[in-house]
Motif scaffolding. Structure first.
Motif, mmCIF file in Angstrom:
data_model
loop_
_atom_site.group_PDB
_atom_site.id
_atom_site.type_symbol
_atom_site.label_atom_id
_atom_site.label_comp_id
_atom_site.label_asym_id
_atom_site.label_seq_id
_atom_site.Cartn_x
_atom_site.Cartn_y
_atom_site.Cartn_z
ATOM 1 N N ALA A 34 0.922 -1.082 -0.090
ATOM 2 C CA ALA A 34 0.002 -0.117 -0.007
ATOM 3 C C ALA A 34 0.886 1.227 -0.160
ATOM 4 O O ALA A 34 2.009 1.220 0.478
ATOM 5 C CB ALA A 34 -1.105 -0.015 1.040
ATOM 6 N N TRP A 35 0.374 2.213 -0.865
ATOM 7 C CA TRP A 35 1.061 3.682 -0.555
ATOM 8 C C TRP A 35 -0.176 4.203 0.427
ATOM 9 O O TRP A 35 -1.318 4.600 0.501
ATOM 10 C CB TRP A 35 1.362 4.447 -1.830
ATOM 11 C CG TRP A 35 2.002 3.596 -2.737
ATOM 12 C CD1 TRP A 35 2.073 2.911 -3.622
ATOM 13 C CD2 TRP A 35 3.380 4.243 -2.546
ATOM 14 N NE1 TRP A 35 3.184 2.523 -4.213
ATOM 15 C CE2 TRP A 35 4.185 3.470 -3.500
ATOM 16 C CE3 TRP A 35 4.207 5.007 -1.653
ATOM 17 C CZ2 TRP A 35 5.418 3.724 -3.794
ATOM 18 C CZ3 TRP A 35 5.692 5.029 -1.945
ATOM 19 C CH2 TRP A 35 6.275 4.225 -3.038
ATOM 20 N N ILE A 36 0.546 5.131 1.289
ATOM 21 C CA ILE A 36 -0.069 5.924 2.409
ATOM 22 C C ILE A 36 0.720 7.389 2.249
ATOM 23 O O ILE A 36 1.979 7.568 1.992
ATOM 24 C CB ILE A 36 0.014 5.395 3.814
ATOM 25 C CG1 ILE A 36 -0.587 4.179 3.789
ATOM 26 C CG2 ILE A 36 -0.739 6.417 4.673
ATOM 27 C CD1 ILE A 36 0.422 2.994 3.426
ATOM 28 N N ARG A 37 -0.040 8.361 2.434
ATOM 29 C CA ARG A 37 0.549 9.738 2.492
ATOM 30 C C ARG A 37 0.173 10.605 3.827
ATOM 31 O O ARG A 37 -0.567 10.247 4.212
ATOM 32 C CB ARG A 37 0.286 10.450 1.231
ATOM 33 C CG ARG A 37 -1.333 10.885 0.950
ATOM 34 C CD ARG A 37 -1.430 11.651 -0.270
ATOM 35 N NE ARG A 37 -2.734 12.108 -0.351
ATOM 36 C CZ ARG A 37 -3.216 12.863 -1.623
ATOM 37 N NH1 ARG A 37 -2.317 12.861 -2.445
ATOM 38 N NH2 ARG A 37 -4.457 13.276 -1.556
ATOM 39 N N GLN A 38 0.947 11.375 3.916
ATOM 40 C CA GLN A 38 0.732 12.308 5.237
ATOM 41 C C GLN A 38 1.157 13.607 4.888
ATOM 42 O O GLN A 38 2.260 13.840 4.754
ATOM 43 C CB GLN A 38 1.412 11.925 6.679
ATOM 44 C CG GLN A 38 0.794 12.709 7.794
ATOM 45 C CD GLN A 38 1.107 11.852 9.068
ATOM 46 O OE1 GLN A 38 2.243 11.091 9.231
ATOM 47 N NE2 GLN A 38 0.431 12.345 10.066
ATOM 48 N N ALA A 39 0.144 14.575 4.721
ATOM 49 C CA ALA A 39 0.440 15.967 4.283
ATOM 50 C C ALA A 39 0.700 16.723 5.893
ATOM 51 O O ALA A 39 0.200 16.231 6.867
ATOM 52 C CB ALA A 39 -0.912 16.524 3.732
ATOM 53 N N PRO A 40 1.354 17.776 5.900
ATOM 54 C CA PRO A 40 1.630 18.695 6.905
ATOM 55 C C PRO A 40 0.389 18.854 7.696
ATOM 56 O O PRO A 40 -0.811 19.428 7.101
ATOM 57 C CB PRO A 40 2.518 19.885 6.436
ATOM 58 C CG PRO A 40 2.934 19.414 5.175
ATOM 59 C CD PRO A 40 1.827 18.350 4.655
ATOM 60 N N GLY A 41 0.421 18.578 8.869
ATOM 61 C CA GLY A 41 -0.968 18.886 9.837
ATOM 62 C C GLY A 41 -2.030 17.936 9.830
ATOM 63 O O GLY A 41 -3.280 18.346 10.158
ATOM 64 N N LYS A 42 -1.852 16.965 8.743
ATOM 65 C CA LYS A 42 -3.094 16.264 8.718
ATOM 66 C C LYS A 42 -2.787 14.772 8.907
ATOM 67 O O LYS A 42 -1.709 14.388 9.254
ATOM 68 C CB LYS A 42 -3.460 16.152 7.126
ATOM 69 C CG LYS A 42 -3.912 17.847 6.453
ATOM 70 C CD LYS A 42 -4.494 17.709 5.112
ATOM 71 C CE LYS A 42 -5.101 19.017 4.811
ATOM 72 N NZ LYS A 42 -5.407 19.068 3.461
ATOM 73 N N GLU A 43 -3.859 14.019 8.988
ATOM 74 C CA GLU A 43 -3.704 12.656 9.243
ATOM 75 C C GLU A 43 -3.216 11.847 8.301
ATOM 76 O O GLU A 43 -3.468 12.356 6.997
ATOM 77 C CB GLU A 43 -5.110 11.890 9.962
ATOM 78 C CG GLU A 43 -5.529 12.733 11.052
ATOM 79 C CD GLU A 43 -6.975 11.965 11.730
ATOM 80 O OE1 GLU A 43 -7.249 12.223 12.724
ATOM 81 O OE2 GLU A 43 -7.458 11.135 10.938
ATOM 82 N N ARG A 44 -2.740 10.597 8.210
ATOM 83 C CA ARG A 44 -2.271 9.776 7.302
ATOM 84 C C ARG A 44 -3.706 9.425 6.500
ATOM 85 O O ARG A 44 -4.443 9.017 7.129
ATOM 86 C CB ARG A 44 -1.931 8.553 7.751
ATOM 87 C CG ARG A 44 -0.438 8.881 8.413
ATOM 88 C CD ARG A 44 0.117 7.286 8.816
ATOM 89 N NE ARG A 44 1.352 7.731 9.626
ATOM 90 C CZ ARG A 44 1.961 6.810 10.357
ATOM 91 N NH1 ARG A 44 1.385 5.668 10.623
ATOM 92 N NH2 ARG A 44 3.011 7.003 11.139
ATOM 93 N N GLU A 45 -3.331 9.176 5.226
ATOM 94 C CA GLU A 45 -4.567 8.686 4.289
ATOM 95 C C GLU A 45 -4.001 7.725 3.263
ATOM 96 O O GLU A 45 -2.983 7.710 2.670
ATOM 97 C CB GLU A 45 -4.650 10.496 3.282
ATOM 98 C CG GLU A 45 -5.745 9.977 2.190
ATOM 99 C CD GLU A 45 -5.717 11.225 1.209
ATOM 100 O OE1 GLU A 45 -6.790 11.288 0.538
ATOM 101 O OE2 GLU A 45 -5.000 12.040 1.310
ATOM 102 N N GLY A 46 -4.763 7.024 3.198
ATOM 103 C CA GLY A 46 -4.622 5.721 2.283
ATOM 104 C C GLY A 46 -4.658 6.114 0.802
ATOM 105 O O GLY A 46 -5.828 6.938 0.504
ATOM 106 N N VAL A 47 -3.771 5.779 0.038
ATOM 107 C CA VAL A 47 -3.551 6.270 -1.503
ATOM 108 C C VAL A 47 -4.025 5.200 -2.185
ATOM 109 O O VAL A 47 -4.982 5.320 -3.063
ATOM 110 C CB VAL A 47 -2.343 6.930 -1.761
ATOM 111 C CG1 VAL A 47 -2.227 7.199 -3.242
ATOM 112 C CG2 VAL A 47 -1.902 7.961 -0.895
ATOM 113 N N SER A 48 -3.193 3.925 -2.164
ATOM 114 C CA SER A 48 -3.446 2.787 -2.992
ATOM 115 C C SER A 48 -3.167 1.429 -2.382
ATOM 116 O O SER A 48 -2.296 1.849 -1.569
ATOM 117 C CB SER A 48 -3.124 3.239 -4.192
ATOM 118 O OG SER A 48 -3.246 2.326 -5.502
ATOM 119 N N CYS A 49 -3.451 0.476 -3.020
ATOM 120 C CA CYS A 49 -3.031 -0.822 -2.401
ATOM 121 C C CYS A 49 -2.934 -1.755 -3.738
ATOM 122 O O CYS A 49 -3.919 -1.646 -4.395
ATOM 123 C CB CYS A 49 -3.861 -1.332 -1.470
ATOM 124 S SG CYS A 49 -3.137 -2.873 -0.552
#
Length: 127
Positions: A34-49
């Motif tokens: 899986a790819w997950i991302r975390q933007a500054p000041g935000k929670e982690r977000e699932g991108v793709s798997c």
């Protein structure tokens, strides 16, 4: 198990990047990636798997469908995330992670803290 994410960088809005996640110590038959991302000041977000053992089934966050494409290369034991039409809101640290291929977590792009994580690669999209 080790994961090495790379390919991040600075790109203008509308541009493209391809991230790579090189895996070692396991095969894609055993895990989904899986790819997950975390933007500054935000929670982690699932991108793709992607689940190689399940007919290369792929899953995306609804908001990213059509712009991002996940794929894998068995010979290189590497998973890619092709990101097109990038927007400033795509700016984040992108992580890859290995999670059990069975169950619903790959389709839901849910990664747990005790899954195997790579170190992250920073993507910055300028406006």
């Amino acid at each position: 198990v080790q994961l090495q994410a790379s390919g991040g960088g600075l790109v203008q809005a509308g541009g493209s990047l391809r991230l790579s996640c090189a895996a070692s110590g396991f095969t894609f038959d055993d895990y989904a990636i899986a790819w997950i991302r975390q933007a500054p000041g935000k929670e982690r977000e699932g991108v793709s798997c992607i689940s190689h053992a399940d007919s290369h089934s792929t899953y995306y966050a609804d908001s990213l469908k059509g712009r991002f494409t996940i794929s894998d290369d068995d010979a290189k034991n590497t998973v890619y995330l092709q990101m097109n039409s990038l927007k400033p809101e795509d700016t984040a640290v992108y992580y890859c992670a290995a999670l059990p291929r069975f169950g619903s977590r790959c389709p839901l792009i849910q990664v747990a803290e005790d899954d195997y994580w790579g170190q992250g690669t920073l993507v910055t999209v300028s406006s």
